[in-house]
Design a protein around this motif. Structure first.
Motif, PDB file in Angstrom:
ATOM      1  N   VAL A  52      -0.020   2.031  -0.239  1.00  0.00           N
ATOM      2  CA  VAL A  52       0.545   1.848  -1.582  1.00  0.00           C
ATOM      3  C   VAL A  52      -0.572   1.774  -2.625  1.00  0.00           C
ATOM      4  CG1 VAL A  52       1.838   0.245  -3.057  1.00  0.00           C
ATOM      5  CG2 VAL A  52       2.710   0.827  -0.787  1.00  0.00           C
ATOM      6  N   LEU A  53      -1.641   1.071  -2.309  1.00  0.00           N
ATOM      7  CA  LEU A  53      -2.774   1.014  -3.240  1.00  0.00           C
ATOM      8  C   LEU A  53      -3.373   2.401  -3.448  1.00  0.00           C
ATOM      9  CD1 LEU A  53      -4.491  -2.294  -2.087  1.00  0.00           C
ATOM     10  CD2 LEU A  53      -3.250  -1.902  -4.232  1.00  0.00           C
ATOM     11  N   GLY A  54      -3.449   3.198  -2.399  1.00  0.00           N
ATOM     12  CA  GLY A  54      -3.943   4.569  -2.528  1.00  0.00           C
ATOM     13  C   GLY A  54      -3.042   5.419  -3.401  1.00  0.00           C
ATOM     14  N   VAL A  55      -1.723   5.248  -3.245  1.00  0.00           N
ATOM     15  CA  VAL A  55      -0.769   5.980  -4.091  1.00  0.00           C
ATOM     16  C   VAL A  55      -0.958   5.571  -5.548  1.00  0.00           C
ATOM     17  CG1 VAL A  55       1.679   6.259  -4.649  1.00  0.00           C
ATOM     18  CG2 VAL A  55       0.922   6.362  -2.266  1.00  0.00           C
ATOM     19  N   LYS A  56      -1.034   4.268  -5.789  1.00  0.00           N
ATOM     20  CA  LYS A  56      -1.213   3.781  -7.163  1.00  0.00           C
ATOM     21  C   LYS A  56      -2.517   4.277  -7.781  1.00  0.00           C
ATOM     22  CE  LYS A  56       1.510  -0.439  -6.895  1.00  0.00           C
ATOM     23  NZ  LYS A  56       1.482  -1.922  -6.976  1.00  0.00           N
ATOM     24  N   ALA A  57      -3.538   4.437  -6.961  1.00  0.00           N
ATOM     25  CA  ALA A  57      -4.843   4.904  -7.453  1.00  0.00           C
ATOM     26  C   ALA A  57      -4.897   6.420  -7.633  1.00  0.00           C
ATOM     27  CB  ALA A  57      -5.949   4.453  -6.488  1.00  0.00           C
ATOM     28  N   GLY A  58      -3.835   7.124  -7.244  1.00  0.00           N
ATOM     29  CA  GLY A  58      -3.789   8.575  -7.418  1.00  0.00           C
ATOM     30  C   GLY A  58      -4.421   9.375  -6.309  1.00  0.00           C
ATOM     31  N   GLU A  59      -4.743   8.715  -5.180  1.00  0.00           N
ATOM     32  CA  GLU A  59      -5.422   9.403  -4.085  1.00  0.00           C
ATOM     33  C   GLU A  59      -4.596  10.530  -3.461  1.00  0.00           C
ATOM     34  OE1 GLU A  59      -6.860   6.609  -1.185  1.00  0.00           O
ATOM     35  OE2 GLU A  59      -7.771   5.358  -2.718  1.00  0.00           O
ATOM     36  N   PHE A  60      -3.285  10.496  -3.637  1.00  0.00           N
ATOM     37  CA  PHE A  60      -2.420  11.483  -2.999  1.00  0.00           C
ATOM     38  C   PHE A  60      -1.712  12.382  -4.016  1.00  0.00           C
ATOM     39  CE2 PHE A  60      -2.602   7.620  -0.383  1.00  0.00           C
ATOM     40  CZ  PHE A  60      -3.195   8.152   0.751  1.00  0.00           C
TER      41      PHE A  60
END
Length: 65
Positions: A52-60
């Motif tokens: 979820v943190l990766g999604v929020k950071a735009g990683e995906f």
């Protein structure tokens, strides 16, 4: 058979393409899609939190184009 209390995001509305999550008594997290509810992924709260943190950071973001 265990009955899970599945929860879907309010952002999904009434759309057919939804992802559901459920917490289990053993502390794991279950995920499934509305179009294939028989396939369930099991993960840990720590792994889900990292995702979820990766999604929020735009990683995906590149996957959603």
């Amino acid at each position: 058979m265990t009955v899970h209390n599945w929860q879907k995001s309010s952002y999904s509305g009434d759309a057919a393409n939804c992802i559901y999550v459920a917490a289990t008594p053993d502390g794991t997290i279950k995920l499934r899609e509305s179009d294939d509810p028989g396939t369930v992924i099991t993960t840990t709260p720590d792994n889900l939190r990292a995702f979820v943190l990766g999604v929020k950071a735009g990683e995906f973001d590149h996957l959603a184009r």
